[in-house]
Motif scaffolding. Structure first.
Motif, PDB file in Angstrom:
ATOM      1  N   ASP A   9      -8.599 112.343  24.638  1.00  0.00           N
ATOM      2  CA  ASP A   9      -8.294 112.052  26.042  1.00  0.00           C
ATOM      3  C   ASP A   9      -8.204 110.549  26.295  1.00  0.00           C
ATOM      4  OD1 ASP A   9      -8.139 114.742  26.660  1.00  0.00           O
ATOM      5  OD2 ASP A   9     -10.281 114.880  27.114  1.00  0.00           O
ATOM      6  N   ASP A  10      -9.180 109.790  25.797  1.00  0.00           N
ATOM      7  CA  ASP A  10      -9.133 108.337  25.968  1.00  0.00           C
ATOM      8  C   ASP A  10      -7.972 107.723  25.186  1.00  0.00           C
ATOM      9  OD1 ASP A  10     -11.343 108.421  27.604  1.00  0.00           O
ATOM     10  OD2 ASP A  10     -12.762 107.933  26.002  1.00  0.00           O
ATOM     11  N   ARG A  12      -5.122 109.161  24.677  1.00  0.00           N
ATOM     12  CA  ARG A  12      -3.901 109.443  25.451  1.00  0.00           C
ATOM     13  C   ARG A  12      -3.683 108.371  26.515  1.00  0.00           C
ATOM     14  NH1 ARG A  12      -5.536 114.769  24.765  1.00  0.00           N
ATOM     15  NH2 ARG A  12      -3.998 115.923  23.579  1.00  0.00           N
ATOM     16  N   VAL A  13      -4.757 108.022  27.210  1.00  0.00           N
ATOM     17  CA  VAL A  13      -4.652 106.994  28.248  1.00  0.00           C
ATOM     18  C   VAL A  13      -4.262 105.659  27.619  1.00  0.00           C
ATOM     19  CG1 VAL A  13      -5.952 105.674  29.968  1.00  0.00           C
ATOM     20  CG2 VAL A  13      -6.282 108.146  29.787  1.00  0.00           C
ATOM     21  N   ALA A  16      -0.622 105.801  26.483  1.00  0.00           N
ATOM     22  CA  ALA A  16       0.305 105.734  27.618  1.00  0.00           C
ATOM     23  C   ALA A  16       0.398 104.309  28.148  1.00  0.00           C
ATOM     24  CB  ALA A  16      -0.141 106.684  28.723  1.00  0.00           C
ATOM     25  N   LEU A  17      -0.735 103.629  28.264  1.00  0.00           N
ATOM     26  CA  LEU A  17      -0.722 102.233  28.726  1.00  0.00           C
ATOM     27  C   LEU A  17       0.028 101.335  27.751  1.00  0.00           C
ATOM     28  CD1 LEU A  17      -4.369 101.921  30.092  1.00  0.00           C
ATOM     29  CD2 LEU A  17      -2.244 102.026  31.421  1.00  0.00           C
ATOM     30  N   LEU A  84       1.025 112.466  23.936  1.00  0.00           N
ATOM     31  CA  LEU A  84       1.430 112.801  25.298  1.00  0.00           C
ATOM     32  C   LEU A  84       2.197 114.117  25.386  1.00  0.00           C
ATOM     33  CD1 LEU A  84       2.465 109.257  26.537  1.00  0.00           C
ATOM     34  CD2 LEU A  84       0.395 110.532  27.112  1.00  0.00           C
ATOM     35  N   ARG A  88      -2.657 120.096  24.747  1.00  0.00           N
ATOM     36  CA  ARG A  88      -3.844 119.318  25.084  1.00  0.00           C
ATOM     37  C   ARG A  88      -5.056 119.625  24.201  1.00  0.00           C
ATOM     38  NH1 ARG A  88      -2.600 114.872  27.852  1.00  0.00           N
ATOM     39  NH2 ARG A  88      -1.037 115.361  29.386  1.00  0.00           N
TER      40      ARG A  88
END
Length: 117
Positions: A9-10, A12-13, A16-17, A84, A88
């Protein structure tokens, strides 16, 4: 074989950034990268030298330029896109030796690229 659980999850963030920053930088046609503190102090590049340029080139579609800057850049961009778009999953088991081996290979590439070996 020992494995490490990676929390996706982290990642993915962060991925994306990274993609947004790379795309924004590609749109600005900026050639200013983040200076490497190790290289500035010692003249020796770190394993991540060229990564900003490589990610930007990858997002722009310049695979040859990306590989020339740092071959890990296109791989990181592909991994970020996959994180992404894949279902999930929340964790991923990876062998513990992957990261140290990857960093050593990246550092050898950078030393070769800057004619230090």
């Amino acid at each position: 074989m020992q494995t490490k659980h990676l929390a996706l999850d982290d990642m993915r963030v962060a991925g994306a950034l990274m993609l947004v920053a790379g795309a924004g930088r590609a749109l600005m046609h900026s050639h200013v990268g983040v200076p490497c503190p190790l290289r500035m102090l010692t003249g020796v590049p770190c394993p991540l030298c060229g990564m900003t340029t490589s990610v930007t080139a990858s997002v722009r579609g310049d695979v040859i330029g990306a590989i020339a800057a740092n071959p890990a850049g296109p791989l990181v961009v592909i991994a970020a896109v996959l994180l992404l778009v894949i279902p999930r999953r929340h964790t991923l088991d990876v062998p513990r030796w992957i990261l140290p081996v990857a960093l050593v290979l990246m550092w050898v590439w950078e030393l070769f690229r800057f004619n230090l070996i």
